[in-house]
Design an enzyme around this catalytic site. Structure first.
Site, PDB file in Angstrom:
ATOM      1  N   GLU A  62      -1.412 -17.270 -15.047  1.00  0.00           N
ATOM      2  CA  GLU A  62      -0.891 -16.826 -16.344  1.00  0.00           C
ATOM      3  C   GLU A  62       0.357 -17.592 -16.746  1.00  0.00           C
ATOM      4  OE1 GLU A  62      -2.169 -14.774 -14.158  1.00  0.00           O
ATOM      5  OE2 GLU A  62      -3.581 -13.495 -15.241  1.00  0.00           O
ATOM      6  N   HIS A 129      -5.444  -1.547 -16.308  1.00  0.00           N
ATOM      7  CA  HIS A 129      -4.374  -2.410 -16.816  1.00  0.00           C
ATOM      8  C   HIS A 129      -3.869  -2.006 -18.205  1.00  0.00           C
ATOM      9  CE1 HIS A 129      -5.983  -4.835 -13.585  1.00  0.00           C
ATOM     10  NE2 HIS A 129      -7.085  -5.127 -14.234  1.00  0.00           N
TER      11      HIS A 129
HETATM   12  C1  LIG Z   1      -2.548 -11.683 -12.427  1.00  0.00           C
HETATM   13  C2  LIG Z   1      -3.938 -11.278 -12.690  1.00  0.00           C
HETATM   14  N1  LIG Z   1      -4.678 -11.987 -13.554  1.00  0.00           N
HETATM   15  C3  LIG Z   1      -5.948 -11.633 -13.821  1.00  0.00           C
HETATM   16  C4  LIG Z   1      -6.515 -10.541 -13.231  1.00  0.00           C
HETATM   17  C5  LIG Z   1      -7.934 -10.096 -13.606  1.00  0.00           C
HETATM   18  N2  LIG Z   1      -8.841 -10.248 -12.473  1.00  0.00           N
HETATM   19  C6  LIG Z   1      -9.229  -9.203 -11.718  1.00  0.00           C
HETATM   20  S1  LIG Z   1     -10.236  -9.673 -10.455  1.00  0.00           S
HETATM   21  C7  LIG Z   1     -10.156 -11.297 -10.923  1.00  0.00           C
HETATM   22  C8  LIG Z   1     -10.859 -12.350 -10.133  1.00  0.00           C
HETATM   23  C9  LIG Z   1     -10.181 -12.583  -8.831  1.00  0.00           C
HETATM   24  O1  LIG Z   1     -10.765 -13.687  -8.201  1.00  0.00           O
HETATM   25  P1  LIG Z   1     -10.597 -13.904  -6.656  1.00  0.00           P
HETATM   26  O2  LIG Z   1      -9.169 -13.913  -6.295  1.00  0.00           O
HETATM   27  O3  LIG Z   1     -11.376 -15.100  -6.292  1.00  0.00           O
HETATM   28  O4  LIG Z   1     -11.206 -12.589  -5.989  1.00  0.00           O
HETATM   29  P2  LIG Z   1     -12.731 -12.096  -6.122  1.00  0.00           P
HETATM   30  O5  LIG Z   1     -12.821 -11.257  -7.341  1.00  0.00           O
HETATM   31  O6  LIG Z   1     -13.590 -13.293  -6.174  1.00  0.00           O
HETATM   32  O7  LIG Z   1     -12.969 -11.282  -4.897  1.00  0.00           O
HETATM   33  C10 LIG Z   1      -9.370 -11.444 -12.060  1.00  0.00           C
HETATM   34  C11 LIG Z   1      -9.128 -12.709 -12.735  1.00  0.00           C
HETATM   35  C12 LIG Z   1      -5.724  -9.809 -12.342  1.00  0.00           C
HETATM   36  N3  LIG Z   1      -6.175  -8.701 -11.741  1.00  0.00           N
HETATM   37  N4  LIG Z   1      -4.451 -10.194 -12.085  1.00  0.00           N
END
Ligand SMILES: Cc1ncc(C[n+]2csc(CCOP(=O)(O)OP(=O)(O)O)c2C)c(N)n1
Ligand SMILES: Cc1ncc(C[n+]2csc(CCOP(=O)(O)OP(=O)(O)O)c2C)c(N)n1
Ligand SMILES: [Mg+2]
Ligand SMILES: [Mg+2]
Lengths: 327, 325, 325, 327
Positions: A62, A129
């Site tokens: 972000e 959120h």
């Molecule tokens: C700072 C932030 N940005 C965006 C999000 C929205 N978000 C929730 S889960 C996710 C994907 C996370 O990807 P990863 O770290 O690879 O974990 P996975 O979901 O693949 O287990 C996102 C972008 C968030 N929770 N926090």
């Protein structure tokens, strides 16, 4: 202009689409806004029309995304940054609160940051959120902050935000997102930033509200009308800079003020509205100024306690009845 | 061998200018951030860019970049003296950059965000399909901010035309880089973002210049960004009045032997391009220029209370919208 | 060869439990984040730690870690069902962890900060001169946050007893890791922080376990942190109701062939440790347990409006100070 | 307890030293706080006494440093985080605004974050990084926010903050830092968090102020006394939770309120104070509530425009005279 009935988010996407067609410097970046169409469909259809050069999926960064927008905007582009949810604004805080807002002033007007930051806040079916941090940003010089309550306003304010040469923080309420549908003028429909609107006129008490609370205030007003109380519902729409003239005009007419928002009451935007009135329209006030806002705990997840947490029409009604006790 | 004597002589003069300017500014302002000993990095990295490229030099040593881009000594000194003619008219530190020269200003006082912003100007350059580039430099300490990580990763993922230069002067205020990271070299971070990483002797201006120019060529050609680490040393305290008692004197003396200006002078002399007398002449000429500029800047008008600039807060005034009510 | 058959069989059962629990929770909650196909990472990474070590598992797949630390299926299901007995009593998502089991909760919804917090628990472990460790895992996507950079760098610089595990399931919601970074492998980031980096097959639970345990031994012995990348794949959508139309079906099918549970079953069978029938028996037993727990959790009390917990905001109430006026 | 005359920062360092001697779980981390003794001598002498195990220099990684503190605090340590300047708070915003404050509530009281975050704000000879963001943090449930105006209060509040089991944000004003000297009780001297203090009693008008503005308010009060106006100066000291009873008690006595702080007026803490009074003591008010705060531009660097920017005693005097016009 002829209108069609579309949802809040459809109105916003329509505004972005029209502005992107109009100006090749406009582009959007954010997470999952490409092939996925945005979280809660925030950019639905845009990737198909404008492709990956103008609809850019970013990594979970972000802060860099915001900084990239500041730099690109200083170079004359007009970025739209889609921060999926308001809870992630703190992750980009230096760029949003220290950098983007100061550029025009700092460079003696030689550079500017025509950046629109949109984000989703508030309660809604998604239940995640939902933090409402708009008061933080209204405190920061150089930012414009808008928070519409209807699809038509959302479209008009989004178009104005994109054309504005300053950073504009655009809050989209998740309850409204797919939940309200409205006649929205097609094409050139702009709502000026900085103008509140009376959504329902009344002579007894002003309820100044934002986003979803505007709808709760209207609901309260309808119920109170049955008791003979005429509530004026003032939709603030722009939170920074506040439309002080409109607020004062309404309070001078009614003599009573209730401010209602979904954010925490303590330190919320309602404080600024109340303080402005206590300063500039004290002589017109017949009653204490009451504020309706969330209690001072983090926003809870579960529906049952979320309901206990959220301010509602009943809270507004109680506040209005409270100020009406004062002749 | 010196490939481009003209450029080498020009860079020599810019380094001398930086050194002399620094001394004078330290006299004028206890808050000045001296770049003594580090001149090869700003000069080598930013010399020879096109006027329409974007520069974002590290705050330490930045003024010489303004000069190389066309600012006058008088303007820079007006900044150090806190005059009305300073680039930001006193709204921010004197080292805030002249944006008209396509130099990114330090908008706020927190280190790190400019790395993302420079990534953004590079994004705009690519978006517009120009062959311009952005060069951004920053300190070793700043490379431990999250901004560095997110920005360099994004720049590499999107193959943006940007060159990231770490001006590693071994210290962040009082903290040695070895205490701030266990990395053997900061340039080792490049692999984690999938962009080329190049280490260069930051006290060798010709090497810095060649390395950055190679990265610039790659970026212009659409080959994406490069991370460069230029190792140098902060010879003085963090700011003019800082005597830096927190570090060993021996270390400073060791680095004095690697002074970038003297090293270049020796090479130029060996190549028959600059005699000792000619070098001396450069120093005196520059001293004269800087002193003249200081004297001239002293005559510049002072900042006035009305310069606060309330009316310049917004580019699009809101009142108009209100009045149209 | 399987070195520790007992551990291997236990991890098999935990993976099966994770899989079955996941299915059931996806039925109960459209917002559940399924970990199908990734079970080897949470199970392998967090199995066999001491009760007084600290665990901070990635949100995806975390519940099996709670179970391994002593939580009951009924408690976890109460979370999925939104019951009053959920760990955070409805204040946060059902996957908020039971702190009493020395598992760091997801305090807010933003990804990244937990990496620094886990670095902090490791700091406390070292400060107290204990030989405890902290193991923290997080997604590939999360490794592009500034938090990752600052925290891993700090953990390495201070040689804290922490193991950082990247659960690389190739996606952050809809974004493939290849689009999020140009790095060839995320583990390549280790060099930039000066700590060992180890890549491991994240669908091989024994390999994950061995790799993490080796890092844990090093951390306990005062040897500092390790960065581990476990490559696996998210078989389902980001959340239960996400059909993931944004990605090619072929890729999912390819990874189905590498299912970590089936792979372990084949190895156990080959080693003569678990027949097909015995494996089947585990599945049915676990299914029975999970269904029984679901039925029991259904009877748990509902969250009440008064559970908002205004009175629990502060640990040190202010009123007392006021009343002492 | 016997006292000695020491400066504001010496009082804070003394508090930290005493608490570190008292409790081995207390440690300090931040930038340049070790051999250098802290920016503006914020930790002068501590490294020499407690060494590198308890006085830790961090890299420029505010976010990780804050997160490390949250984790360490959950494990039972009592970190003091020295964020050199208030301008760097946004860099640690997620930890400070979303994480640290929510732990106790979220874990049903099973975990806690006894963390003290100290940072320097405001004008002063150093002239850098002076942004006053305290209003942001007062809006966040779960944070305590203090901002003392005297060495004695600073010592007492710092000791209370370190012993408090919640995250406490401790704002240290740079003008006061080396600029005021005071009799400070040695040893066990605690000022409870959550209590304002009348620094000068008066019956005509209440001036509620923070930090350096308390001194300007006192200066204004002395001048106004000559005009026969008796100003009551209320030092808020704790900004979250506000000492509402003390504010109401003072306004009920005087009937008039001016709020003064160095932060931007719009959306500043003064709005919350004014709104609280307009809500809960309306009946006692004889005049509009006036707020004295900074105009809505970023804090400028140069002394000349900094002076034009900063609210001063004259502004307070004008506001008091303004409210005194109302009988
Ligand atoms: C700072 C932030 N940005 C965006 C999000 C929205 N978000 C929730 S889960 C996710 C994907 C996370 O990807 P990863 O770290 O690879 O974990 P996975 O979901 O693949 O287990 C996102 C972008 C968030 N929770 N926090
Ligand atoms: C986010 C942030 N934290 C701390 C500071 C205070 N600060 C100013 S200069 C400096 C040192 C910077 O070190 P480095 O990046 O190596 O640059 P150098 O000073 O060595 O040129 C610090 C810590 C800051 N400006 N911004
Ligand atoms: Mg440095
Ligand atoms: Mg992932």
């Amino acid at each position: 202009m002829p209108g069609k009935r579309i949802t809040f988010v459809e109105a916003i996407v329509e505004a972005i689409r029209e502005e992107m067609r109009r100006d090749p410097n406009v582009f959007v970046l954010g997470q999952d806004i490409g092939p996925m169409g945005g979280s809660l469909r925030s950019t639905f259809g845009l990737w198909e029309e404008f492709g990956p050069a103008r609809i850019l999926d970013t990594p979970i960064s972000e802060s860099a995304a915001a900084g990239l927008c500041v730099g690109a905007a200083m170079e004359g582009l007009r970025p739209i940054l889609d921060i999926s949810f308001g809870e992630f604004l703190p992750s980009a805080m230096p760029q949003l609160a220290l950098h983007a807002p100061a550029v025009h002033w700092l460079t003696l007007g030689k550079a500017r940051v025509p950046l629109t930051i949109r984000t989703k806040v508030g309660d809604g079916p998604y239940q995640s959120h939902p933090q409402c941090f708009e008061a933080w940003f209204a405190h920061v010089p150089g930012l414009k902050v808008v928070m519409p309550s209807t699809p038509a306003d959302a479209k008009g304010l989004m178009k104005a935000a994109i054309r504005d040469d300053d950073p504009v923080l655009f809050f989209e309420h998740m309850y409204l997102y797919h939940g309200v549908r409205d006649e929205v003028p097609e094409g050139e429909h702009l709502i000026p930033i900085g103008r509140a609107e009376v959504k329902r006129p009344g002579r007894d008490v002003t309820v100044a509200a934002t986003a979803w609370m505007v709808h709760r205030a209207l609901q309260a007003a309808r119920q109170l009308a049955a008791e003979g109380i005429q509530v004026e519902v003032l939709d603030l729409r722009t939170l920074a800079p506040l439309d002080v003239p409109a607020i004062l005009a309404s309070v001078k007419k009614t003599g009573r003020l209730v401010v209602a928002h979904e954010a925490w009451k303590i330190g919320g935007l309602g404080a600024e509205v109340a303080a402005t009135v206590a300063e500039q329209a004290f002589g017109s006030l017949k009653a204490p100024i009451l504020r309706v806002g969330a209690p001072h705990v983090p926003v809870p997840s579960h529906a049952t306690i979320r309901r206990a947490f959220l301010p509602n029409a009943q809270d507004i009604i109680a506040a209005v009845q409270g100020v009406m006790k004062h002749a | 061998m010196i490939e481009d004597p003209k450029a080498a002589l020009a860079m020599h003069r810019w380094m001398v200018t930086s050194r002399v300017l620094d001394e004078v500014c330290c006299q004028e302002s206890a808050h000045w951030f001296p770049a003594e000993g580090e001149e090869a990095v700003p000069v080598g990295a930013f010399y020879g860019l096109r006027p329409d490229d974007v520069c974002a030099p590290a705050y330490r040593g930045a003024p010489v970049v303004y000069l190389m881009r066309g600012a006058t000594l008088e303007q820079v000194l007006a900044g150090a003296l806190g005059k009305r003619t300073s680039f930001a008219r006193g709204r921010h530190f004197s080292f805030t950059a002249p944006i008209a020269l396509r130099i990114l200003p330090y908008i706020a006082g927190d280190l790190g965000p400019i790395i993302s912003q420079a990534t953004g100007t590079a994004f705009a350059q690519k978006y517009r399909k120009s062959d311009n580039v952005t060069v951004v430099s920053f300190g070793d300490g700043t490379s431990n901010r999250g901004d560095f990580h997110e920005a360099v990763n994004l720049g590499a993922a999107w193959r943006l035309p940007v060159v990231y230069v770490i001006q590693n002067n071994h210290y962040a205020i009082s903290l040695r880089i070895e205490k701030a990271t266990a990395a053997k070299a900061l340039v080792d971070r490049a692999a984690g973002y999938g962009l080329p990483g190049v280490a260069v002797d930051g006290n060798d201006v010709l090497a810095v210049h060649a390395t950055v120019q190679e990265a610039v060529r790659q970026a212009r050609a659409g080959g994406g960004p490069t991370l460069i680490e230029a190792e140098t040393f902060r010879m003085r305290g963090h700011f003019a009045a800082d005597t830096a008692p927190y570090r060993p004197a021996a270390e400073v003396e060791e680095w004095r032997g690697r002074d970038p200006i003297r090293r270049l002078e020796e090479r130029l002399a060996a190549a028959g391009l600059l005699s000792a007398e000619a070098a001396q002449a450069v120093w005196s000429a520059v001293r004269g220029e800087v002193e003249a500029a200081r004297a001239a800047a002293r005559q510049h008008p002072d900042i006035r209370p009305t310069d606060l600039g309330l009316e310049q807060m917004f580019a699009t005034p809101v009142q108009e919208a209100r009045d149209a009510r």
